[in-house]
Design an enzyme around this catalytic site. Structure first.
Site, PDB file in Angstrom:
ATOM      1  N   ASP A  61       5.963  -7.822   1.668  1.00 15.26           N
ATOM      2  CA  ASP A  61       5.422  -7.103   2.863  1.00 15.26           C
ATOM      3  C   ASP A  61       4.976  -8.083   3.786  1.00 15.26           C
ATOM      4  OD1 ASP A  61       3.766  -5.220   4.437  1.00 15.26           O
ATOM      5  OD2 ASP A  61       3.427  -3.710   2.434  1.00 15.26           O
ATOM      6  N   TYR A  89      12.712   9.132  13.854  1.00 14.78           N
ATOM      7  CA  TYR A  89      12.354   8.823  12.571  1.00 14.78           C
ATOM      8  C   TYR A  89      13.367   9.700  11.774  1.00 14.78           C
ATOM      9  CZ  TYR A  89       9.820   8.717   8.191  1.00 14.78           C
ATOM     10  OH  TYR A  89       9.583   8.674   6.578  1.00 14.78           O
ATOM     11  N   ARG A  92       0.824  -1.180   0.048  1.00 12.87           N
ATOM     12  CA  ARG A  92       0.031  -0.018   0.109  1.00 12.87           C
ATOM     13  C   ARG A  92       1.042   1.230   0.134  1.00 12.87           C
ATOM     14  NH1 ARG A  92      -2.092  -0.361   6.178  1.00 12.87           N
ATOM     15  NH2 ARG A  92      -0.120   0.216   7.152  1.00 12.87           N
ATOM     16  N   VAL A 123      11.257  -7.528   7.005  1.00 12.83           N
ATOM     17  CA  VAL A 123      12.425  -6.847   6.280  1.00 12.83           C
ATOM     18  C   VAL A 123      13.377  -6.877   7.699  1.00 12.83           C
ATOM     19  CG1 VAL A 123      11.555  -5.420   4.727  1.00 12.83           C
ATOM     20  CG2 VAL A 123      11.681  -4.471   6.898  1.00 12.83           C
ATOM     21  N   ASN A 153      11.754   0.345   0.548  1.00 11.19           N
ATOM     22  CA  ASN A 153      10.736   1.035   0.836  1.00 11.19           C
ATOM     23  C   ASN A 153      10.199   0.877   2.378  1.00 11.19           C
ATOM     24  OD1 ASN A 153       8.336   3.216   0.344  1.00 11.19           O
ATOM     25  ND2 ASN A 153       7.251   1.268   0.654  1.00 11.19           N
TER      26      ASN A 153
END
Length: 267
Positions: A39, A161, A18, A66, A92
């Site tokens: 994913d 982040y 998504r 991941v 990503n």
């Protein structure tokens, strides 16, 4: 003459179920690449792959955590059978948990470090091993990691982040240096997306307002737009187009670079 065409290329997109990842997978497929979506969101990932197949593209889904070394090895192995190889990897997958520094939760910090930093590092590890001479694919290629404009600016509420996305920049440049030095034939670059109204981007605006950093969600979004010379938020296709460029021969002499796709926000 350079080309943005990716016919015959095989791409793995992490976090591709998504948001930005799905948009990047769609753009790569539209340029001619076969796409493998990796994913932890299995149902959504399968739906995204099916939607791409419905357009005539070659697209499959593989479960991929991941943060797990064995999951990466399995996904790269699957690429050979599912899409015929691997010469494009888009790192990503990422998460953002908003917090004031004074209120940081160590568990949230570890989650962001695991997904954003470790996840990208393992992607580089397995992507380079697969694409280098003698690897499972062995024909070279392009790895594109997704950093963020947060790596280049000081915006409140996203300290950890921002730190993880800065780490992606450094990982990218060292991986590019090693790939070149050792003759892997793999270009390694990253992009710095600006704020995009995906689920993650929208939640950031909500969180910043709830923390009292801005009087409202609209004010938080307005602050981002005001900091952006082009005067708007980013769109998924802005980021996806940059990925296609870095995956294609149009960028064949570019490696170790970070490409801002932020409307000028981070300059």
């Amino acid at each position: 003459m350079t080309s943005y065409q990716l016919t015959g290329r095989k791409a793995l997109v992490t976090g591709g179920a998504r948001g930005l990842g799905a948009g990047m997978a769609e753009a790569l497929a539209a340029a001619g690449a076969a796409v493998l979506i990796g994913d932890v969101l299995e149902e959504e990932g399968k739906q995204t792959a099916q939607a791409l197949r419905d357009t005539g593209a070659t697209a499959e889904f593989v479960p991929l955590d991941v943060t797990d070394d064995e999951s990466w090895a399995a996904a790269v192995s699957t690429a050979a059978d599912a899409i015929g190889g691997l010469d494009i990897l888009v790192n990503n997958a990422g998460i953002e948990i908003t917090s004031l520094i004074t209120e940081l939760d160590p568990a949230d910090v570890r989650k962001m470090l695991d997904v954003n930093v470790l996840g990208t590092a393992l992607g580089l590890k397995h992507g380079l091993r697969a694409m280098r001479p003698g690897g499972a694919a062995g024909g070279g290629g392009s790895i594109i990691s997704v950093a963020s404009v947060a790596a280049t600016i000081a915006f409140p509420g996203i300290s950890v982040y921002s730190a993880t996305k800065s780490a992606i920049d450094r990982l990218t440049r060292v991986a590019a240096a090693e790939s070149g030095k050792l003759g892997y034939g793999v270009r390694v670059n990253c992009i710095y997306p600006g704020l995009t109204p995906t689920a993650m981007g929208n939640q950031l605006a909500v969180d910043c307002a709830e923390l009292g950093l801005f009087p409202s969600v609209e004010a938080a979004v307005g602050a981002v737009v005001e900091l952006t010379p082009l005067g708007r938020l980013g769109q998924v296709d802005d980021m996806a187009d940059a990925v296609v460029f870095l995956a294609s021969d149009a960028s064949k002499f570019i490696t170790g670079a970070g490409l801002p796709v932020d409307g000028g926000m981070g300059m």
